[in-house]
Design a protein around this motif. Sequence first.
Motif, PDB file in Angstrom:
ATOM      1  N   SER A 114       0.957  -1.160   0.057  1.00  0.00           N
ATOM      2  CA  SER A 114       0.017  -0.006  -0.025  1.00  0.00           C
ATOM      3  C   SER A 114       0.692   1.313  -0.088  1.00  0.00           C
ATOM      4  CB  SER A 114      -1.147   0.090   1.223  1.00  0.00           C
ATOM      5  OG  SER A 114      -0.126   0.204   2.218  1.00  0.00           O
ATOM      6  N   GLY A 115       1.995   1.203   0.306  1.00  0.00           N
ATOM      7  CA  GLY A 115       3.079   2.339   0.288  1.00  0.00           C
ATOM      8  C   GLY A 115       3.013   2.721   1.571  1.00  0.00           C
ATOM      9  N   ALA A 117       0.801   7.547  -3.818  1.00  0.00           N
ATOM     10  CA  ALA A 117       1.493   7.919  -2.557  1.00  0.00           C
ATOM     11  C   ALA A 117       0.430   7.663  -1.371  1.00  0.00           C
ATOM     12  CB  ALA A 117       2.237   9.260  -2.253  1.00  0.00           C
ATOM     13  N   ALA A 118       0.703   7.106  -0.211  1.00  0.00           N
ATOM     14  CA  ALA A 118      -0.412   7.016   0.742  1.00  0.00           C
ATOM     15  C   ALA A 118      -0.261   8.260   1.747  1.00  0.00           C
ATOM     16  CB  ALA A 118      -0.200   5.540   1.511  1.00  0.00           C
ATOM     17  N   PRO A 119      -1.466   8.676   2.100  1.00  0.00           N
ATOM     18  CA  PRO A 119      -1.477   9.858   3.226  1.00  0.00           C
ATOM     19  C   PRO A 119      -0.929   9.400   4.365  1.00  0.00           C
ATOM     20  CG  PRO A 119      -3.619   9.405   1.977  1.00  0.00           C
ATOM     21  CD  PRO A 119      -2.803   8.673   1.725  1.00  0.00           C
ATOM     22  N   VAL A 120      -0.205  10.099   5.170  1.00  0.00           N
ATOM     23  CA  VAL A 120       0.492  10.065   6.624  1.00  0.00           C
ATOM     24  C   VAL A 120      -0.477   9.342   7.418  1.00  0.00           C
ATOM     25  CG1 VAL A 120       1.701  10.726   8.332  1.00  0.00           C
ATOM     26  CG2 VAL A 120       2.224  11.641   6.166  1.00  0.00           C
ATOM     27  N   LEU A 121      -1.778   9.983   7.497  1.00  0.00           N
ATOM     28  CA  LEU A 121      -2.364   9.414   8.494  1.00  0.00           C
ATOM     29  C   LEU A 121      -3.079   7.962   8.301  1.00  0.00           C
ATOM     30  CD1 LEU A 121      -4.312   9.682  11.089  1.00  0.00           C
ATOM     31  CD2 LEU A 121      -6.245  10.790   9.566  1.00  0.00           C
ATOM     32  N   ASN A 122      -3.212   7.796   6.998  1.00  0.00           N
ATOM     33  CA  ASN A 122      -3.690   6.240   6.625  1.00  0.00           C
ATOM     34  C   ASN A 122      -2.585   5.287   6.921  1.00  0.00           C
ATOM     35  OD1 ASN A 122      -5.470   8.014   5.501  1.00  0.00           O
ATOM     36  ND2 ASN A 122      -6.091   6.710   3.701  1.00  0.00           N
ATOM     37  N   CYS A 157      -8.039   1.765   5.103  1.00  0.00           N
ATOM     38  CA  CYS A 157      -7.503   3.085   5.034  1.00  0.00           C
ATOM     39  C   CYS A 157      -6.853   3.229   3.618  1.00  0.00           C
ATOM     40  CB  CYS A 157      -6.478   3.271   6.174  1.00  0.00           C
ATOM     41  SG  CYS A 157      -7.166   3.657   7.709  1.00  0.00           S
ATOM     42  N   ASN A 158      -6.596   2.126   3.174  1.00  0.00           N
ATOM     43  CA  ASN A 158      -5.793   2.075   1.706  1.00  0.00           C
ATOM     44  C   ASN A 158      -6.375   1.186   0.604  1.00  0.00           C
ATOM     45  OD1 ASN A 158      -3.224   3.738   2.719  1.00  0.00           O
ATOM     46  ND2 ASN A 158      -3.412   2.134   4.395  1.00  0.00           N
ATOM     47  N   TRP A 159      -7.632   1.274   0.814  1.00  0.00           N
ATOM     48  CA  TRP A 159      -8.318   0.298  -0.067  1.00  0.00           C
ATOM     49  C   TRP A 159      -7.934   0.568  -1.781  1.00  0.00           C
ATOM     50  CZ3 TRP A 159     -10.993  -4.021   0.068  1.00  0.00           C
ATOM     51  CH2 TRP A 159     -11.845  -4.459  -1.279  1.00  0.00           C
ATOM     52  N   THR A 160      -7.955   1.780  -1.894  1.00  0.00           N
ATOM     53  CA  THR A 160      -7.546   2.154  -3.383  1.00  0.00           C
ATOM     54  C   THR A 160      -6.100   1.866  -3.783  1.00  0.00           C
ATOM     55  OG1 THR A 160      -7.401   4.474  -2.619  1.00  0.00           O
ATOM     56  CG2 THR A 160      -9.537   4.056  -3.355  1.00  0.00           C
TER      57      THR A 160
END
Length: 484
Positions: free
Chosen positions: A78-79, A252-257, A318-321
Amino acid sequence: MGLLGILVGLGLLIWLAFRGWSVLLLAPIAALIAAAFDRQPLLANWTQTFMSSAAEFLAQFFPIFLLGAVFGKLMDDSGAVVAVANFITRSLGERRVILAVVLAGALVTYGGVSLFVAFFVIVPMAQTLFRKAAIPHRLVPAAVILGTSTFTMSAMPGTPSIQNAIPMPFFGTTPFAAPGLGLIASMIMLGIGLWWLHRAEKTARRANEGYGDAPSSTPESAADDERLRGRAATAREFDPAEIHHGHHSEVAAPVLNTILPLIVVVVINLVMSLVVLPRLDFSFLAEQRWGNTSLSAVAGVWSVIVALAAAIAAVILCNWTRLPALRQTMDAGANASVLPALSVASLVGFGAVVASLPAFDMVRDWVLGIEGGPLVSLAVATNLLAALTGSASGGLTIALDALGQTYMEIAAQAGIDPGILHRVAVIGAGTLDILPHNGAVVSLLAICGLTHRESYFDIVMVGIVNSVIALAAVIAIGTMFGSF
């Protein structure tokens, strides 16, 4: 002859494992050699002792291997691991490169990400940062080891590492055993390790050493090395061969996720250990169909299992996409758990055969007779076995299988809290396991494209010396003030 057989079997196991032979083959052969020297029945030792103990280990701990590897692979694909490392780097700035690498490794491993997942993400980041800061690349392995394989593996209260889980069924403890002593040990390990790395950096700058030549290999080539795979399998709970399977996110994954799943691991582990499980009625566990056991024997493992399962759900939601090939990712994670679990179980089977031999009584008497009290002898036993096997988890389980009940009886007579036994055993196993033949060390050096000659001395200083000092401090403080 029996003691000679134990030494011959162990020597063969260590020598051939270091040369790349599979522990799955070596462990039963070494066990049968030890049994033959002691004139014990070979087939009975293999099927009744070796396999029974290996199966018992898998029954207790395979869920942690499985969920830990799946969680690590989800975080990787998920990165999330890259995002966490980049966030810490941006927050600390390029002037605190070493601290950024250490804290990035510490955060992801304390949050439940498998060691080798952390290696393959953090090493490239560290190499880029060290090159920009003109810090010698020979220090990269030591910085990574300090963050991933010291205090977050053995000392930090609540760490979901398999090493921290192994003593729980033996001592009836939780992942948060002796939390105050664990925090003290963590600060000692981190403080001494950072001091040494910054000292080495300053020395290199005065000598105008610079970053150095480019590494001789890449993380990708190291992941495909079959000999490294065999060594790595006994060291930690993730098979490096699966690191490139699945599908890595290109977004890129958001920090909160990325940070939320790590928080879930710690919080759920804490709540399950100290709030939920102690308040429920598990008297039914005493029934024969549930193994005639007790809550204290399973609560710690259950807490880690629930925490990792909740974290897996969190990282997916949080990281489905960013998980376009979810099934492939989870399959790769599941597959990555099998070889390490079986390899460590085989070491446990070897230890069970050795412990059942009449000649082992001399070894047991020697260990229990070590001056300094039970905490010192327990530390020596776990250190020695982890050093010989090159595996903290394998050495720890062998030691506790053979001596765990004895130490519990000694603790009950002396009024020693089992939490101290837990913490001393885990820190002890995580000290001398970082010898040159350790699978994690060999794999990390290969990933970094470095040799033992170039980097191992600094690994010793941040992985062994600081851990020995922390272990001595825990024993001294625990002896004087008890568990806290």
